[in-house]
Design a protein around this motif. Structure first.
Motif, PDB file in Angstrom:
ATOM      1  N   LEU A 147       1.110  -1.111   0.074  1.00 31.57           N
ATOM      2  CA  LEU A 147      -0.248  -0.075  -0.308  1.00 31.57           C
ATOM      3  C   LEU A 147       0.931   1.415   0.380  1.00 31.57           C
ATOM      4  N   ASP A 148       0.838   1.724  -0.557  1.00 28.61           N
ATOM      5  CA  ASP A 148       1.212   3.108  -1.119  1.00 28.61           C
ATOM      6  C   ASP A 148       0.398   4.258  -1.138  1.00 28.61           C
ATOM      7  N   VAL A 149       0.926   5.421  -0.225  1.00 28.66           N
ATOM      8  CA  VAL A 149      -0.077   6.557   0.370  1.00 28.66           C
ATOM      9  C   VAL A 149       1.240   7.599  -0.067  1.00 28.66           C
ATOM     10  N   SER A 150       2.248   7.608  -0.600  1.00 32.47           N
ATOM     11  CA  SER A 150       2.883   8.599   0.294  1.00 32.47           C
ATOM     12  C   SER A 150       2.481   9.746  -1.839  1.00 32.47           C
ATOM     13  N   ALA A 151       1.467   9.658  -2.146  1.00 29.30           N
ATOM     14  CA  ALA A 151       1.182  10.566  -3.121  1.00 29.30           C
ATOM     15  C   ALA A 151       0.257  11.271  -2.203  1.00 29.30           C
TER      16      ALA A 151
END
Length: 323
Positions: A147-151
Motif C-alpha cells: 500500500l503506497d500512500v506517499s502521494a
C-alpha cells in the motif's frame, strides 16, 4: 603474545563469539515474535531447494445434475519450488601492533569478552538489517502486498493507525496472521504522537503500550531499507517471514606480521548465512549474492498465495504525519 598463544586465543574467541551470538539471537527471536528469525541451519551448496505441491482447489466446480454431458479439462497435479540462497560475510582484517595488546596476555578473558560482545552485536544487527532489506524488496515487488500512500495529501499520505490498518486489510480475513510490525524510531514516534493526541482511540486501559500498535508487536530499528529514498516504510509480517540461518561455519585467523618497524598482528573472520523469505523463491541464476542483489525485488518470486507469504508493506511520505 607468541604464535601458539595466538592460536589458542583465536579458538577461544571463535567459541565466545558464536556462543554470545546464539544467546542474543534466541532472546531476539523470543521477544520479537519470530517474524525475523535468526537461526542455525547448516546447508550445503549455493541454495536450499524445497519442493511444494501446487494448490488444486480450482478443480472444485458446480454440476448440473440434469444437464447434458460435456468434456471437462483436467487440472494437472504439479509441484513448484521455493529456493533460499547462501550468502557470505567477512569481518576484517583488523590490524594492531603487538605491543598494544600486551594486556591480553595478562587477562585474555577480559579481551575475549569485549571483542566477542562487539562482534556478536554487529553480526546480529547485520542479520536483522539483511532480513528487513530482503523483505522490503520481495514484498515491495508485489503490488497486491503493498500500500503506497506517499502521494496522498496530508495525513492520508503518512504512517498512521488508519493507513496501517489499510495495509493489514490487504490480507483480508487473514490479517490476524500479520503479528509483527517493523518500523524506524521516527515512524514509531509519529504513532506515539497520534496516541497522545487521541487517547480515546489508541490507549489501552488508560496507558500507551509502546510495543503494541493495533494489537501487534512492533520492532523498532533504524534499518536503512525502511527509509530508502524519499519514502518511509512499515512492514507487517507473519511468523517466520524472513529466516537468516547461520551455517555454523564461523572461522577466523590471527597471525603475526613481520617486516615492519614494529611487530603487528592481523585478525580476520568469515562465515556464511542462508537467506529465505516466506512464500518467495530466490532467483538461482544469482549465486552468492551481495546486498544490492538481495535487495532487488525481481530476484524474489512469489510462489505461495499472498495470505500464506511473508507479509504486507506500507509506503508513506516521511514529511507527513504527527510527531
Amino acid at each position: 603474545m607468541s604464535l601458539p598463544d595466538m592460536k589458542v586465543f583465536n579458538t577461544q574467541l571463535q567459541t565466545a563469539i558464536v556462543t554470545k551470538l546464539n544467546q542474543k539471537s534466541n532472546l531476539f527471536n523470543t521477544q520479537s515474535g519470530n517474524a525475523l528469525a535468526l537461526v542455525n541451519e547448516r546447508i550445503m551448496g549455493d541454495f536450499k531447494e524445497e519442493a511444494i505441491w501446487n494448490n488444486v482447489a480450482d478443480a472444485l466446480r458446480d454440476v448440473d445434475a440434469y444437464g447434458a454431458q460435456a468434456a471437462v479439462t483436467a487440472i494437472g497435479l504439479s509441484q513448484d519450488q521455493i529456493n533460499s540462497v547462501k550468502t557470505m560475510k567477512s569481518f576484517g582484517p583488523i590490524k594492531w601492533e603487538k605491543n598494544q595488546l600486551t594486556w591480553i596476555g595478562q587477562d585474555p578473558g577480559a579481551a575475549m569478552s569485549v571483542i566477542s560482545e562487539s562482534l556478536a552485536m554487529e553480526v546480529m544487527q547485520d542479520q536483522i538489517n539483511k532480513a528487513i532489506g530482503v523483505l522490503v524488496a520481495a514484498i515491495g515487488n508485489q503490488s497486491a502486498a503493498t500500500l503506497d500512500v506517499s502521494a496522498e495529501v496530508g495525513d492520508a499520505g503518512a504512517v498512521t493507525q488508519l493507513t496501517l490498518n489499510k495495509t493489514h486489510a490487504l490480507w483480508g480475513d487473514s490479517s490476524s496472521n500479520l503479528t509483527v510490525q517493523v518500523m524506524t524510531g521516527a515512524t514509531s514516534h509519529k504513532l506515539y504522537g497520534q496516541a497522545l493526541q487521541n487517547g480515546a482511540s489508541l490507549f489501552s486501559e488508560g496507558t500507551v503500550r509502546v510495543i503494541d500498535i493495533l494489537g501487534k508487536r512492533s520492532i523498532i530499528t533504524d534499518c536503512p531499507a525502511l527509509m530508502a529514498g524519499s519514502k518511509e516504510r512499515v512492514l507487517s509480517l507473519s511468523p517466520m517471514a524472513a529466516v537468516i540461518a547461520s551455517n555454523d561455519d564461523f572461522t577466523s585467523d590471527i597471525l603475526p606480521v613481520v617486516g615492519q618497524t614494529r611487530l603487528e598482528t592481523i585478525y580476520q573472520a568469515e562465515y556464511t548465512e542462508n537467506v529465505s523469505v516466506k512464500g518467495y523463491s530466490w532467483n538461482t541464476t544469482v549465486k552468492s549474492p551481495v546486498k544490492a542483489e538481495l535487495e532487488t525485488g525481481a530476484n524474489w518470486t512469489l510462489i505461495l498465495p499472498l495470505k500464506q507469504s511473508a507479509g504486507a508493506l506500507l509506503v508513506a511520505d516521511p514529511t507527513k504525519g504527527v510527531y
